[in-house]
Design an enzyme around this catalytic site. Structure first.
Site, short mmCIF file in Angstrom:
data_model
loop_
_atom_site.label_atom_id
_atom_site.label_comp_id
_atom_site.label_asym_id
_atom_site.label_seq_id
_atom_site.Cartn_x
_atom_site.Cartn_y
_atom_site.Cartn_z
N VAL A 1 0.87 -1.16 0.00
CA VAL A 1 0.00 0.00 0.00
C VAL A 1 0.91 1.22 0.00
CG1 VAL A 1 -1.81 1.26 1.23
CG2 VAL A 1 -1.78 -1.24 1.29
N CYS A 2 0.65 2.13 -0.90
CA CYS A 2 1.33 3.42 -0.97
C CYS A 2 2.86 3.25 -0.99
CB CYS A 2 0.85 4.30 0.17
SG CYS A 2 1.20 6.05 -0.06
N THR A 3 3.54 3.88 -0.03
CA THR A 3 5.01 3.87 -0.04
C THR A 3 5.61 2.53 0.40
OG1 THR A 3 5.03 4.84 2.18
CG2 THR A 3 5.21 6.36 0.30
#
Length: 177
Positions: free
Chosen positions: A158-160
């Site tokens: 998820v994301c970074t």
């Protein structure tokens, strides 16, 4: 006639609505039976008890890397969906000492790197910029992610969290955004 992109968008929207409805419906019985009494404080032993209650012979095995300063929502959102699907979920970190998330809320690993001996069906890496950067520079974390990523059927983030996957070399040859 809808093109493929519109069909996918409609399908995705419908799926998200159904997931939201399902999660709401699963909480209604608990609310109906709730009392005004406050639950006792959570202890690290609670996560061990919950983990032992799961039948590890049934369901998918989900390994979620947790780390200091990770974005708690990036872990909890997928964890809720995997839990509803009756998956076996392990929160994994170097040790079982409580770690502080981006909200300052402590969470405790259910399993350490050394204890997690199975090949997961899914390896999930939540986001968290400062904690993620620390993980990208931590040989012990990268070694764990590389090994379990190579064994997993699905590797996701998820994301970074994708930056940790990239640092571990798991995005080589793939397009990622």
């Amino acid at each position: 006639m809808q093109n493929d992109r519109e069909k996918f968008s409609t399908y995705r929207r419908s799926l998200l609505i159904n997931i939201a409805a399902l999660s709401t419906l699963t909480t209604l019985p608990a609310l109906a039976n709730s009392t005004s009494q406050i639950n006792p404080p959570y202890t690290p032993q609670d996560s061990a008890i919950f983990s032992k209650r799961k039948n590890h012979a049934v369901g998918q095995h989900i390994a979620i890397l947790i780390y200091p300063q990770m974005v708690m929502l990036d872990m909890i959102g997928p964890q809720m969906v995997f839990n509803e699907a009756e998956c076996n979920i392990d929160l994994i970190w170097k040790d079982r000492a409580p770690i502080a998330t981006d909200l300052g809320i402590p969470i405790t690993a259910t399993c350490t790197f050394d204890e997690y001996a199975i090949a997961p069906d899914v390896l999930l890496i939540p986001g968290g910029l400062m904690g993620g950067i620390a993980c990208m520079n931590d040989p012990q974390v990268l070694d764990f992610v590389q090994k379990k990523g190579a064994q997993a059927s699905w590797v996701t983030s998820v994301c970074t969290g994708s930056l940790i996957l990239a640092a571990a070399g798991l995005l080589k040859g793939y397009q990622a955004t």
